[in-house]
Write a protein that holds these residues in place. Structure first.
Motif, PDB file in Angstrom:
ATOM      1  N   PRO A  24       0.793  -1.230   0.000  1.00 18.35           N
ATOM      2  CA  PRO A  24       0.000   0.000   0.000  1.00 18.35           C
ATOM      3  C   PRO A  24       0.828   1.285   0.000  1.00 18.35           C
ATOM      4  O   PRO A  24       0.270   2.364   0.073  1.00 18.35           O
ATOM      5  CB  PRO A  24      -0.789  -0.117   1.295  1.00 18.35           C
ATOM      6  N   ARG A  25       2.132   1.208  -0.072  1.00 14.56           N
ATOM      7  CA  ARG A  25       2.972   2.402  -0.003  1.00 14.56           C
ATOM      8  C   ARG A  25       2.723   3.374  -1.148  1.00 14.56           C
ATOM      9  O   ARG A  25       3.003   4.553  -1.034  1.00 14.56           O
ATOM     10  CB  ARG A  25       4.444   2.000   0.027  1.00 14.56           C
ATOM     11  N   SER A  26       2.183   2.906  -2.254  1.00 16.72           N
ATOM     12  CA  SER A  26       2.004   3.749  -3.438  1.00 16.72           C
ATOM     13  C   SER A  26       0.757   4.629  -3.386  1.00 16.72           C
ATOM     14  O   SER A  26       0.487   5.344  -4.335  1.00 16.72           O
ATOM     15  CB  SER A  26       1.970   2.870  -4.684  1.00 16.72           C
ATOM     16  N   ARG A  27      -0.002   4.598  -2.301  1.00 19.21           N
ATOM     17  CA  ARG A  27      -1.221   5.386  -2.113  1.00 19.21           C
ATOM     18  C   ARG A  27      -2.197   5.251  -3.287  1.00 19.21           C
ATOM     19  O   ARG A  27      -2.657   6.247  -3.854  1.00 19.21           O
ATOM     20  CB  ARG A  27      -0.884   6.847  -1.849  1.00 19.21           C
ATOM     21  N   PRO A  28      -2.533   4.023  -3.679  1.00 16.66           N
ATOM     22  CA  PRO A  28      -3.371   3.831  -4.871  1.00 16.66           C
ATOM     23  C   PRO A  28      -4.840   4.165  -4.681  1.00 16.66           C
ATOM     24  O   PRO A  28      -5.589   4.176  -5.646  1.00 16.66           O
ATOM     25  CB  PRO A  28      -3.204   2.340  -5.159  1.00 16.66           C
ATOM     26  N   LEU A  29      -5.267   4.449  -3.453  1.00 21.24           N
ATOM     27  CA  LEU A  29      -6.692   4.708  -3.261  1.00 21.24           C
ATOM     28  C   LEU A  29      -7.042   6.175  -3.427  1.00 21.24           C
ATOM     29  O   LEU A  29      -8.191   6.552  -3.281  1.00 21.24           O
ATOM     30  CB  LEU A  29      -7.155   4.200  -1.891  1.00 21.24           C
ATOM     31  N   SER A  30      -6.086   7.016  -3.752  1.00 17.78           N
ATOM     32  CA  SER A  30      -6.440   8.411  -4.000  1.00 17.78           C
ATOM     33  C   SER A  30      -6.763   8.595  -5.481  1.00 17.78           C
ATOM     34  O   SER A  30      -6.225   7.907  -6.340  1.00 17.78           O
ATOM     35  CB  SER A  30      -5.292   9.333  -3.583  1.00 17.78           C
ATOM     36  N   GLY A  31      -7.696   9.500  -5.759  1.00 14.67           N
ATOM     37  CA  GLY A  31      -8.065   9.800  -7.130  1.00 14.67           C
ATOM     38  C   GLY A  31      -8.857   8.722  -7.848  1.00 14.67           C
ATOM     39  O   GLY A  31      -8.883   8.669  -9.067  1.00 14.67           O
ATOM     40  N   ARG A  32      -9.551   7.872  -7.111  1.00 15.59           N
ATOM     41  CA  ARG A  32     -10.352   6.806  -7.716  1.00 15.59           C
ATOM     42  C   ARG A  32     -11.649   7.391  -8.275  1.00 15.59           C
ATOM     43  O   ARG A  32     -12.085   8.461  -7.897  1.00 15.59           O
ATOM     44  CB  ARG A  32     -10.709   5.712  -6.690  1.00 15.59           C
ATOM     45  N   SER A  33     -12.289   6.646  -9.138  1.00 12.51           N
ATOM     46  CA  SER A  33     -13.572   7.046  -9.717  1.00 12.51           C
ATOM     47  C   SER A  33     -14.708   6.424  -8.898  1.00 12.51           C
ATOM     48  O   SER A  33     -14.786   5.195  -8.777  1.00 12.51           O
ATOM     49  CB  SER A  33     -13.664   6.552 -11.163  1.00 12.51           C
ATOM     50  N   PHE A  34     -15.583   7.263  -8.359  1.00 12.32           N
ATOM     51  CA  PHE A  34     -16.714   6.743  -7.590  1.00 12.32           C
ATOM     52  C   PHE A  34     -17.610   5.874  -8.463  1.00 12.32           C
ATOM     53  O   PHE A  34     -18.064   4.808  -8.033  1.00 12.32           O
ATOM     54  CB  PHE A  34     -17.537   7.886  -6.978  1.00 12.32           C
ATOM     55  N   ILE A  35     -17.856   6.306  -9.688  1.00 10.89           N
ATOM     56  CA  ILE A  35     -18.731   5.544 -10.583  1.00 10.89           C
ATOM     57  C   ILE A  35     -18.157   4.155 -10.845  1.00 10.89           C
ATOM     58  O   ILE A  35     -18.871   3.152 -10.760  1.00 10.89           O
ATOM     59  CB  ILE A  35     -18.965   6.315 -11.903  1.00 10.89           C
ATOM     60  N   ASN A  36     -16.867   4.078 -11.129  1.00 16.41           N
ATOM     61  CA  ASN A  36     -16.229   2.775 -11.348  1.00 16.41           C
ATOM     62  C   ASN A  36     -16.219   1.944 -10.078  1.00 16.41           C
ATOM     63  O   ASN A  36     -16.405   0.723 -10.119  1.00 16.41           O
ATOM     64  CB  ASN A  36     -14.801   2.951 -11.869  1.00 16.41           C
ATOM     65  N   ALA A  37     -15.988   2.597  -8.946  1.00 13.88           N
ATOM     66  CA  ALA A  37     -15.928   1.884  -7.669  1.00 13.88           C
ATOM     67  C   ALA A  37     -17.275   1.247  -7.331  1.00 13.88           C
ATOM     68  O   ALA A  37     -17.348   0.069  -6.960  1.00 13.88           O
ATOM     69  CB  ALA A  37     -15.485   2.844  -6.563  1.00 13.88           C
ATOM     70  N   LYS A  38     -18.348   2.017  -7.473  1.00 15.24           N
ATOM     71  CA  LYS A  38     -19.681   1.477  -7.186  1.00 15.24           C
ATOM     72  C   LYS A  38     -20.041   0.380  -8.182  1.00 15.24           C
ATOM     73  O   LYS A  38     -20.608  -0.650  -7.806  1.00 15.24           O
ATOM     74  CB  LYS A  38     -20.736   2.583  -7.210  1.00 15.24           C
ATOM     75  N   ALA A  39     -19.698   0.586  -9.453  1.00 11.87           N
ATOM     76  CA  ALA A  39     -19.975  -0.432 -10.473  1.00 11.87           C
ATOM     77  C   ALA A  39     -19.236  -1.733 -10.167  1.00 11.87           C
ATOM     78  O   ALA A  39     -19.790  -2.821 -10.357  1.00 11.87           O
ATOM     79  CB  ALA A  39     -19.590   0.090 -11.850  1.00 11.87           C
ATOM     80  N   THR A  40     -18.018  -1.640  -9.677  1.00 11.84           N
ATOM     81  CA  THR A  40     -17.257  -2.843  -9.321  1.00 11.84           C
ATOM     82  C   THR A  40     -17.901  -3.541  -8.132  1.00 11.84           C
ATOM     83  O   THR A  40     -18.024  -4.765  -8.113  1.00 11.84           O
ATOM     84  CB  THR A  40     -15.786  -2.483  -9.012  1.00 11.84           C
ATOM     85  N   PHE A  41     -18.341  -2.784  -7.151  1.00  7.79           N
ATOM     86  CA  PHE A  41     -19.029  -3.351  -5.984  1.00  7.79           C
ATOM     87  C   PHE A  41     -20.262  -4.137  -6.429  1.00  7.79           C
ATOM     88  O   PHE A  41     -20.510  -5.243  -5.963  1.00  7.79           O
ATOM     89  CB  PHE A  41     -19.421  -2.216  -5.028  1.00  7.79           C
ATOM     90  N   ILE A  42     -21.003  -3.582  -7.369  1.00  5.38           N
ATOM     91  CA  ILE A  42     -22.218  -4.242  -7.860  1.00  5.38           C
ATOM     92  C   ILE A  42     -21.864  -5.435  -8.752  1.00  5.38           C
ATOM     93  O   ILE A  42     -22.410  -6.528  -8.591  1.00  5.38           O
ATOM     94  CB  ILE A  42     -23.122  -3.235  -8.594  1.00  5.38           C
ATOM     95  N   SER A  43     -20.932  -5.250  -9.679  1.00  4.85           N
ATOM     96  CA  SER A  43     -20.602  -6.340 -10.616  1.00  4.85           C
ATOM     97  C   SER A  43     -19.900  -7.511  -9.930  1.00  4.85           C
ATOM     98  O   SER A  43     -19.985  -8.641 -10.404  1.00  4.85           O
ATOM     99  CB  SER A  43     -19.751  -5.825 -11.778  1.00  4.85           C
ATOM    100  N   ALA A  44     -19.230  -7.249  -8.817  1.00  4.57           N
ATOM    101  CA  ALA A  44     -18.592  -8.335  -8.056  1.00  4.57           C
ATOM    102  C   ALA A  44     -19.619  -9.068  -7.186  1.00  4.57           C
ATOM    103  O   ALA A  44     -19.257  -9.918  -6.384  1.00  4.57           O
ATOM    104  CB  ALA A  44     -17.453  -7.785  -7.199  1.00  4.57           C
ATOM    105  N   THR A  45     -20.879  -8.743  -7.347  1.00  5.35           N
ATOM    106  CA  THR A  45     -22.036  -9.332  -6.645  1.00  5.35           C
ATOM    107  C   THR A  45     -22.002  -9.125  -5.131  1.00  5.35           C
ATOM    108  O   THR A  45     -22.624  -9.876  -4.390  1.00  5.35           O
ATOM    109  CB  THR A  45     -22.232 -10.836  -6.977  1.00  5.35           C
ATOM    110  N   CYS A  46     -21.327  -8.088  -4.675  1.00  5.35           N
ATOM    111  CA  CYS A  46     -21.277  -7.798  -3.237  1.00  5.35           C
ATOM    112  C   CYS A  46     -22.673  -7.527  -2.671  1.00  5.35           C
ATOM    113  O   CYS A  46     -22.974  -7.893  -1.538  1.00  5.35           O
ATOM    114  CB  CYS A  46     -20.366  -6.609  -2.966  1.00  5.35           C
ATOM    115  N   THR A  47     -23.542  -6.900  -3.493  1.00  8.07           N
ATOM    116  CA  THR A  47     -24.882  -6.555  -3.021  1.00  8.07           C
ATOM    117  C   THR A  47     -25.786  -7.774  -2.854  1.00  8.07           C
ATOM    118  O   THR A  47     -26.864  -7.665  -2.282  1.00  8.07           O
ATOM    119  CB  THR A  47     -25.562  -5.546  -3.970  1.00  8.07           C
TER     120      THR A  47
END
Length: 168
Positions: free
Chosen positions: A12-35
């Motif tokens: 996690p040293r590369s700080r990859p969670l900054s500047g993410r896309s909310f739309i892509n993040a929510k879509a991934t949550f849904i497409s990964a069947t988390c809901t």
């Protein structure tokens, strides 16, 4: 380490969670069947824990480990059971039980399908050591999708969270 397989040696040293896309993040949550099993901000199903405030318990590598190893630590109310009757053997999450019957969800992808088993037909009922959340959920995702998913979880589904602000 185990996380390198999914996110590379600098995470996690590369700080990859900054500047993410909310739309892509929510879509991934849904497409990964988390809901199918989890709720986020009131949306989804309650077979598993509500993830709206998961960041209070897990972040970064610890959160990733929970996703990768869902059977490592299972809260009692989300533990699945092996239930044997004279005619059948079922594995599922007990949604409710009383003196008359035990109601079980056996398919996390169809949480509304509930099997009711009369108590007098149950020969044995044992907790299992396996989570109903399948292992390997991230195997079909690309690195950026995994980072989006982690950002969505850590943000509690909040589009105004700092992880969704442009990175400098």
């Amino acid at each position: 380490p185990w996380q390198e397989q999914y996110l590379g040696p600098t995470w996690p040293r590369s700080r990859p969670l900054s500047g993410r896309s909310f739309i892509n993040a929510k879509a991934t949550f849904i497409s990964a069947t988390c809901t199918s099993c989890h709720r986020m901000k009131g949306e989804g199903t309650e077979l598993g824990p509500d993830l709206t405030e998961v960041d209070k318990k897990y972040k970064g590598a610890a959160l990733l480990r929970e996703i990768l190893e869902p059977s490592k630590l299972i809260e009692q109310k989300y533990r699945s059971y092996l239930i044997e009757t004279e005619d059948d053997l079922l594995v599922g999450l007990i949604l409710s039980e009383d003196d008359q019957a035990v109601r079980v969800a056996t398919n996390p992808l169809q949480p509304d399908e509930v099997i009711e088993i009369p108590v007098d037909e149950i020969e044995s009922k044992q907790p299992t050591t396996l989570s109903i959340m399948p292992a390997g959920l991230l195997d079909m995702l690309e690195k950026q999708q995994i980072l989006d998913l982690l950002a969505y979880l850590e943000s509690g589904g909040d589009p105004d969270h700092p992880v969704f602000k442009p990175s400098n």
